[in-house]
Scaffold this active site. Structure first.
Site, PDB file in Angstrom:
ATOM      1  N   ARG A  63     -10.118   2.783  -8.968  1.00 42.13           N
ATOM      2  CA  ARG A  63     -11.539   2.527  -9.188  1.00 42.13           C
ATOM      3  C   ARG A  63     -12.017   3.010 -10.554  1.00 42.13           C
ATOM      4  O   ARG A  63     -13.053   2.536 -11.050  1.00 42.13           O
ATOM      5  CB  ARG A  63     -12.366   3.174  -8.065  1.00 42.13           C
ATOM      6  CG  ARG A  63     -12.139   2.510  -6.712  1.00 42.13           C
ATOM      7  CD  ARG A  63     -12.843   3.266  -5.601  1.00 42.13           C
ATOM      8  NE  ARG A  63     -12.271   4.598  -5.407  1.00 42.13           N
ATOM      9  CZ  ARG A  63     -12.716   5.466  -4.500  1.00 42.13           C
ATOM     10  NH1 ARG A  63     -13.735   5.152  -3.717  1.00 42.13           N
ATOM     11  NH2 ARG A  63     -12.147   6.655  -4.377  1.00 42.13           N
ATOM     12  N   TYR A  67       0.842  -1.197   0.000  1.00 41.20           N
ATOM     13  CA  TYR A  67       0.000   0.000   0.000  1.00 41.20           C
ATOM     14  C   TYR A  67       0.881   1.252   0.000  1.00 41.20           C
ATOM     15  O   TYR A  67       1.521   1.583   1.010  1.00 41.20           O
ATOM     16  CB  TYR A  67      -0.923   0.028   1.210  1.00 41.20           C
ATOM     17  CG  TYR A  67      -1.935  -1.100   1.276  1.00 41.20           C
ATOM     18  CD1 TYR A  67      -2.290  -1.843   0.146  1.00 41.20           C
ATOM     19  CD2 TYR A  67      -2.550  -1.425   2.479  1.00 41.20           C
ATOM     20  CE1 TYR A  67      -3.215  -2.865   0.228  1.00 41.20           C
ATOM     21  CE2 TYR A  67      -3.479  -2.445   2.565  1.00 41.20           C
ATOM     22  CZ  TYR A  67      -3.808  -3.167   1.440  1.00 41.20           C
ATOM     23  OH  TYR A  67      -4.724  -4.189   1.525  1.00 41.20           O
ATOM     24  N   GLN A 119     -14.791  10.398   8.244  1.00 45.36           N
ATOM     25  CA  GLN A 119     -15.210   9.127   7.652  1.00 45.36           C
ATOM     26  C   GLN A 119     -15.242   8.023   8.710  1.00 45.36           C
ATOM     27  O   GLN A 119     -16.140   7.181   8.718  1.00 45.36           O
ATOM     28  CB  GLN A 119     -14.283   8.742   6.506  1.00 45.36           C
ATOM     29  CG  GLN A 119     -14.489   9.554   5.238  1.00 45.36           C
ATOM     30  CD  GLN A 119     -13.636   9.049   4.079  1.00 45.36           C
ATOM     31  OE1 GLN A 119     -12.822   8.143   4.234  1.00 45.36           O
ATOM     32  NE2 GLN A 119     -13.830   9.651   2.910  1.00 45.36           N
ATOM     33  N   ARG A 127     -10.297   7.739   5.369  1.00 43.42           N
ATOM     34  CA  ARG A 127      -9.251   8.657   4.917  1.00 43.42           C
ATOM     35  C   ARG A 127      -9.153   9.901   5.783  1.00 43.42           C
ATOM     36  O   ARG A 127      -8.225  10.692   5.631  1.00 43.42           O
ATOM     37  CB  ARG A 127      -9.498   9.040   3.454  1.00 43.42           C
ATOM     38  CG  ARG A 127      -9.529   7.819   2.548  1.00 43.42           C
ATOM     39  CD  ARG A 127      -9.707   8.161   1.087  1.00 43.42           C
ATOM     40  NE  ARG A 127      -8.535   8.807   0.536  1.00 43.42           N
ATOM     41  CZ  ARG A 127      -8.314   8.978  -0.769  1.00 43.42           C
ATOM     42  NH1 ARG A 127      -9.209   8.526  -1.637  1.00 43.42           N
ATOM     43  NH2 ARG A 127      -7.233   9.583  -1.208  1.00 43.42           N
ATOM     44  N   GLY A 154     -12.051   1.022   5.623  1.00 36.12           N
ATOM     45  CA  GLY A 154     -11.111   2.108   5.392  1.00 36.12           C
ATOM     46  C   GLY A 154     -11.651   3.447   5.862  1.00 36.12           C
ATOM     47  O   GLY A 154     -12.859   3.637   6.006  1.00 36.12           O
TER      48      GLY A 154
END
Length: 316
Positions: free
Chosen positions: A230, A61, A288, A284, A282
């Protein structure tokens, strides 16, 4: 909050863990686009403060960057979470990525350094590639566990036959497959096998990389940065895109009954499966993380679970 034991380990996990893929930042093959490290650290601190007690990352990552950010964040966190990472995807000076099961011993040393920990709580083979090297790779994993560099060893994206091969060498603590309303392929064989053999399951992409958050739209997809993976993912292309956004809209109707987001419903749906130990989610930024935090306690009723499945069956 109910904690769940991960397979044959002594790890007691919160129902969701912090997924650190997106915080690897931009400019690599599987990027989510640019990311601010300060936002990432704030997100991790918020997750820990809310009761999330494990972080899942991987060496690949951000080509090591996610592990570095996780290492910085846990140094200054209110308490130390379990730290999980993955190996067997490597890169060169040209930032080109390949799969290898022959460099795991070097990889673990690099991960320990980046994460600034003495031992990794769960070390996982990211992908079983190349398949012919699986036994060699898993033997190295077992050696690292005996040596104390890693506490428990797991797999990710393994088939049943691949798990059977690995289990002949050393016990598997966990498997990490993708699992969401949009991707249910593991339901037929992999989840039942794990449940039968006391292999914990921590599923990734329960909201299908943001698709089921309730905040996705065709306009947002069209505006993704060029280096956001994506843009090229099939479920973000038509006709799948319209179908998947319709699922997210349906989840909003159930979410509104409980004053939570569609994403919370999507995560809770995966946690409803008895084979799932916990889900990787997840975040960010801190906002969130706060948005998905209700999943630590929220559970779907049987009636709601059946209502969702009925919708999925008629809109597949």
């Amino acid at each position: 909050m109910d904690k769940r034991q991960l397979g044959n380990s002594d790890l007691q996990l919160s129902p969701i863990g912090f997924g650190a893929w997106a915080i690897g930042g931009g400019d690599w093959a599987f990027s989510w686009g640019p990311q601010d490290d300060n936002d990432s650290i704030a997100a991790i601190h918020k997750a820990i403060d809310l009761g999330i007690n494990w972080i899942d990352t991987a060496a690949i990552y951000g080509l090591g960057h996610s592990e570095e950010v996780v290492g910085k964040a846990i140094k200054s966190a209110s308490q130390k979470p379990y730290v999980f990472t993955k190996c067997a995807m490597v890169w060169d000076e040209k930032r080109e990525i390949t799969n290898s099961l022959k460099q795991i011993r070097r990889e673990v040393e690099d991960s320990l350094r980046r994460l600034q920990v003495d031992a990794i709580d769960l070390y996982q083979i990211h992908w079983p590639k190349p398949d012919e090297d699986l036994e060699e790779g898993w033997t190295t994993m077992a050696d690292l566990q005996r040596e104390g560099k890693v506490r428990w060893i797991g797999v990710s994206n393994f088939s049943v036959s691949q798990m059977e091969r690995a289990a002949k060498i050393a016990p598997i603590t966990s498997n990490q497959p993708p699992y969401s309303m949009i991707n249910r392929s593991v339901e037929a064989e992999i989840l039942p096998y794990c449940q039968k053999n006391n292999i914990g399951v921590i599923n990734y992409a329960p909201m299908h990389s943001g698709m089921l958050t309730g905040a996705m739209s065709k306009e947002r997809v069209a505006a993704f940065p060029e280096d956001d993976f994506r843009r090229r993912a099939k479920n973000y292309q038509e006709p799948q895109l319209s179908r998947n956004l319709a699922i997210a809209d349906f989840l909003k109707s159930i979410a509104s009954r409980h004053n939570v987001t569609a994403g919370v419903i999507a995560i809770a749906w995966t946690l409803h499966h008895r084979a799932i130990t916990a889900a990787i989610v997840g975040g960010r930024n801190a906002k969130q993380v706060e948005g998905v935090a209700p999943t630590l306690d929220f559970r779907l009723s049987e009636a709601e679970f059946n209502e969702i499945n009925s919708f999925l069956n008629t809109n597949s």
